[in-house]
Design an enzyme around this catalytic site. Structure first.
Site, PDB file in Angstrom:
ATOM      1  N   HIS A 399      -7.215  46.656  44.719  1.00 26.70           N
ATOM      2  CA  HIS A 399      -7.602  47.287  43.450  1.00 26.70           C
ATOM      3  C   HIS A 399      -7.414  48.803  43.549  1.00 26.70           C
ATOM      4  O   HIS A 399      -8.373  49.576  43.621  1.00 26.70           O
ATOM      5  CB  HIS A 399      -9.051  46.938  43.102  1.00 26.70           C
ATOM      6  CG  HIS A 399      -9.237  45.507  42.716  1.00 26.70           C
ATOM      7  ND1 HIS A 399      -9.738  44.557  43.585  1.00 26.70           N
ATOM      8  CD2 HIS A 399      -8.951  44.842  41.561  1.00 26.70           C
ATOM      9  CE1 HIS A 399      -9.787  43.380  42.980  1.00 26.70           C
ATOM     10  NE2 HIS A 399      -9.301  43.517  41.754  1.00 26.70           N
ATOM     11  N   HIS A 403      -1.899  48.696  41.866  1.00 22.46           N
ATOM     12  CA  HIS A 403      -2.221  47.486  41.101  1.00 22.46           C
ATOM     13  C   HIS A 403      -2.227  47.805  39.606  1.00 22.46           C
ATOM     14  O   HIS A 403      -1.719  47.016  38.793  1.00 22.46           O
ATOM     15  CB  HIS A 403      -3.587  46.943  41.523  1.00 22.46           C
ATOM     16  CG  HIS A 403      -4.108  45.848  40.642  1.00 22.46           C
ATOM     17  ND1 HIS A 403      -3.488  44.628  40.509  1.00 22.46           N
ATOM     18  CD2 HIS A 403      -5.195  45.803  39.820  1.00 22.46           C
ATOM     19  CE1 HIS A 403      -4.167  43.875  39.660  1.00 22.46           C
ATOM     20  NE2 HIS A 403      -5.206  44.565  39.219  1.00 22.46           N
ATOM     21  N   HIS A 439      -7.641  49.185  33.456  1.00 18.79           N
ATOM     22  CA  HIS A 439      -8.501  47.998  33.480  1.00 18.79           C
ATOM     23  C   HIS A 439      -9.296  47.860  34.774  1.00 18.79           C
ATOM     24  O   HIS A 439     -10.299  47.130  34.801  1.00 18.79           O
ATOM     25  CB  HIS A 439      -7.660  46.729  33.256  1.00 18.79           C
ATOM     26  CG  HIS A 439      -6.933  46.256  34.463  1.00 18.79           C
ATOM     27  ND1 HIS A 439      -5.783  46.864  34.939  1.00 18.79           N
ATOM     28  CD2 HIS A 439      -7.186  45.230  35.325  1.00 18.79           C
ATOM     29  CE1 HIS A 439      -5.366  46.236  36.006  1.00 18.79           C
ATOM     30  NE2 HIS A 439      -6.197  45.233  36.279  1.00 18.79           N
ATOM     31  N   ASP A 440      -8.903  48.523  35.857  1.00 20.77           N
ATOM     32  CA  ASP A 440      -9.651  48.472  37.121  1.00 20.77           C
ATOM     33  C   ASP A 440      -9.981  49.867  37.639  1.00 20.77           C
ATOM     34  O   ASP A 440     -10.221  50.041  38.842  1.00 20.77           O
ATOM     35  CB  ASP A 440      -8.849  47.705  38.185  1.00 20.77           C
ATOM     36  CG  ASP A 440      -9.078  46.208  38.132  1.00 20.77           C
ATOM     37  OD1 ASP A 440     -10.192  45.807  37.737  1.00 20.77           O
ATOM     38  OD2 ASP A 440      -8.156  45.439  38.463  1.00 20.77           O
ATOM     39  N   ASP A 552      -2.540  40.554  34.846  1.00 19.66           N
ATOM     40  CA  ASP A 552      -3.526  40.869  35.879  1.00 19.66           C
ATOM     41  C   ASP A 552      -3.444  39.906  37.057  1.00 19.66           C
ATOM     42  O   ASP A 552      -3.791  40.262  38.184  1.00 19.66           O
ATOM     43  CB  ASP A 552      -4.925  40.844  35.257  1.00 19.66           C
ATOM     44  CG  ASP A 552      -5.971  41.491  36.150  1.00 19.66           C
ATOM     45  OD1 ASP A 552      -5.594  42.346  36.978  1.00 19.66           O
ATOM     46  OD2 ASP A 552      -7.159  41.155  36.017  1.00 19.66           O
TER      47      ASP A 552
END
Length: 660
Positions: A399, A403, A439-440, A552
């Site tokens: 993560h 990524h 998103h992360d 994802d």
């Protein structure tokens, strides 16, 4: 009486409501009257911006031509233009610095967008009709390629092409035709037969358009450049021979100022009087050695002094003499053209690039859909936003920022190569790219289960409900709302609400706990007789959530070398969490226990229980993703071979232990 009073009151209320409605109508009418004026102002600003950039491009081109004109052209050689295309003033062979593309389209907005895309690499000229384009060629204006729309009033693009090919007095320039209405293969084949070099369907995609133009220009100009190159080589060979003769002449000495100084010192040392003066000779030798070894001849040499305190010495050495290098984050300006061209590919391999090289590629994804122009995004704000997002990702094995790039590029590939963009508006695409990138963001390397079990600050802040996803949304919008990174400032209030809602919805659906629910909802919608509709806001939100969820978990569906790298990284992160939980006395999930599981076993289970069931449904929505299923099947087969090898190895070790 009371009834009449109430009726009278209701009538007065209805009258007030009618008055308010009339006022709103008058206000809308005033807005409509002001709209042309605002449109003229916006058009004026765009025209000024275009003119300013055109002047800058023209100035650069003039300077290039002026440098080229200073070179001597031998008798009987090809034209000056051919020389300008293959050689610079320094003698390096290069592609043309600025080639000219003539954009022919009756839509002013289309011409503006194409100019925006092309002006970084080409000199862009415009014509609003076929006859206007023919006049440009008849005037003798140098044009390297024509990009022409087919459906124009008066004379169509194909008719203009036929007139151009039939007139021997006009230069036979390569032509690319484009159309949003005539999109059949028969029309494209017919245009090529009539003399076009290619036929593109609108809406255009920037990387593909640039690649087409470069390919055609390289093919057309290849022979001319080869002829010019041969003549240049002959000129250079002659110059080299003259220079060799010049250097062999002992009467000519080419020396730098330092060489002249050192030569003078050497002559002094050879002087008999200096040889007998030991002190003078030693001093001259010291000077000669210092000159030959010094790197910075204009900086004072710092000699340590017992009276000088360390603070003063540090200040002088670091600030005045620049012994410490200060680094400032800047946005990378260079990006490989091949990387841009491959952005739409499912097989894109980011491991061939440095992490900093990914930033311009992300910028290209936003630019290729025309989002910067449509939503008035300033380039420096987009660049600062991308750099800030990168800085907020932690260096986790999985993560991490790579990524985030992988997921964003996969979304981009689904939008373009898999044709998902046909379901979406520009607002949806804008929201999807931002959501994929963030998103992360700030992921600590431990999953939701650990956060809620350990009662971390994140779990306490977001009350054990999709805690990481809520944290990512909050962190992303805190960055977006800072003035230097606010790429949403050009949105209207309604558009901002739509983008924010879409981003939050997309990121929340990346929670693994919602995976099966999201898949079931998608299957339920696809089972309906009514197909997905672009005009339906719920359908568009479902599409972008599905695209992000698919991207994802896409690493296991990539080519094997890429999938293997991501598999190793996710296992490394899982096992690190398992080790931490074991040290803290918590229960360790078997798939996070390095003593029980393995990278191949985790990836195989992920394919069987999460990837394949989801991708089988997604292919129903996007049939162009069918080849991805073959990648997954191939990777599953490779993982099974690894698992079989691991079982054999474990069996042999168990047999050895039994024998002992």
């Amino acid at each position: 009486e009371r009834e009449r009073e109430r009726e009278s009151q209701r009538e007065r209320e209805r009258e007030r409501e009618r008055e308010r409605a009339r006022e709103r109508e008058r206000e809308r009418e005033r807005e409509r009257e002001r709209e042309p004026e605002r449109e003229r102002e916006r058009e004026k600003e765009r025209s000024q911006c275009v003119e300013r950039r055109e002047r800058e491009r023209e100035k650069e081109r003039s300077q290039c031509v002026e440098r080229s004109n200073k070179m001597s052209t031998p008798e009987g050689s090809t034209s000056d233009r051919a020389f300008q295309e293959v050689i610079t003033a320094s003698g390096q062979i290069v592609q043309p610095a600025q080639r000219t593309v003539l954009v022919v389209d009756d839509s002013k907005l289309e011409r503006f967008l194409l100019r925006k895309w092309l002006q970084a690499d080409f000199v862009v000229m415009e014509a609003e009709s076929g006859p206007a384009a023919l006049n440009v060629l008849a005037e003798g204006t140098p044009v390297d390629l024509i990009l022409m729309d087919v459906s124009m009033p008066g004379k169509s693009g194909i008719e203009t092409l036929e007139d151009m090919r039939a007139n021997p007095d006009l230069p036979q320039v390569p032509v690319i035709l484009m159309s949003s209405s005539e999109c059949s293969n028969e029309t494209a084949a017919s245009s090529v037969i009539r003399g076009s070099h290619d036929y593109l369907f609108k809406p255009l995609i920037k990387p593909l358009l640039l690649r087409k133009i470069e390919t055609i220009l390289d093919a057309v100009q290849g022979k001319r450049q080869a002829d010019a190159l041969r003549e240049i080589m002959e000129i250079k060979e002659k110059e080299i021979n003259e220079l060799r003769s010049f250097l062999r002449d002992d009467t000519v000495k080419i020396r730098t100022p330092l060489e002249q100084i050192t030569s003078s010192i050497v002559k002094l040392l050879e002087n008999p009087e200096v040889k007998h003066a030991e002190g003078a000779q030693r001093e001259l030798l010291t000077i000669l050695q210092s000159i030959r070894s010094a790197a910075d001849l204009y900086k004072p040499a710092m000699q340590p002094s017992p009276e000088e305190d360390p603070v003063s010495s540090s200040f002088v050495g670091s600030e005045l003499l620049d012994k410490q290098t200060k680094t400032v984050d800047t946005f990378p300006s260079h990006v490989e053209e091949t990387s841009i061209c491959n952005l739409t590919s499912w097989d894109f391999n980011q491991w061939d690039l440095e992490e900093s090289q990914l930033l311009p590629l992300l910028k290209e994804m936003f630019s290729s859909f025309g989002l910067l122009e449509r939503f008035k995004i300033e380039e420096h704000k987009l660049e600062q936003f991308l750099m800030t997002v990168r800085s907020r990702y932690h260096p986790n094995p999985y993560h991490c920022f790579r990524h985030a790039f992988d997921v964003t590029q996969t979304c981009y590939a689904i939008l373009t190569s898999m044709n998902a963009a046909k379901f979406l508006s520009h607002v949806d695409i804008f929201a999807l790219l931002i959501a994929a990138l963030g998103h992360d963001i700030g992921h600590p390397g431990m999953n939701n289960a650990y956060q809620t079990t350990a009662l971390t600050e994140i779990a306490l802040e977001y009350n054990d409900k999709s805690v990481l996803e809520q944290f990512h949304c909050s962190t992303l919008f805190r960055i977006l709302l800072t003035p230097a990174c606010n790429i949403l400032s050009g949105l209207s209030e309604e558009e901002f609400g739509q983008v924010r809602s879409a981003i939050i919805g997309c990121i929340m659906h990346t929670d693994p706990a919602m995976h099966f629910e999201s898949k079931a909802k998608l299957q339920q919608r696809l089972d309906m007789e009514k197909p997905l509709e672009r005009e339906n806001a719920d359908d568009r939100q479902l599409v972008i959530q599905t695209v992000l969820m698919t991207a994802d978990i896409s690493n296991i569906s990539k080519p094997w070398p890429v999938a293997r790298e991501w598999s190793s990284r996710i296992s490394k992160e899982f096992f690190a969490q398992g080790d931490a939980e074991r040290e803290e006395g918590r229960n360790v999930a078997p798939y996070m226990d390095r003593n029980v599981s393995s990278s191949a076993k985790t990836s195989a289970n992920f394919i069987d229980f999460m990837a394949v069931p989801l991708y089988d449904v997604v292919v129903q929505m996007l049939p162009d993703m069918q080849p991805v299923l073959h990648n997954i099947a191939d990777n599953r087969k490779r993982l099974q071979e690894i698992l079989n090898h691991e079982r054999q190895k474990d069996g042999k070790e168990g047999e050895k232990d039994g024998n002992k």
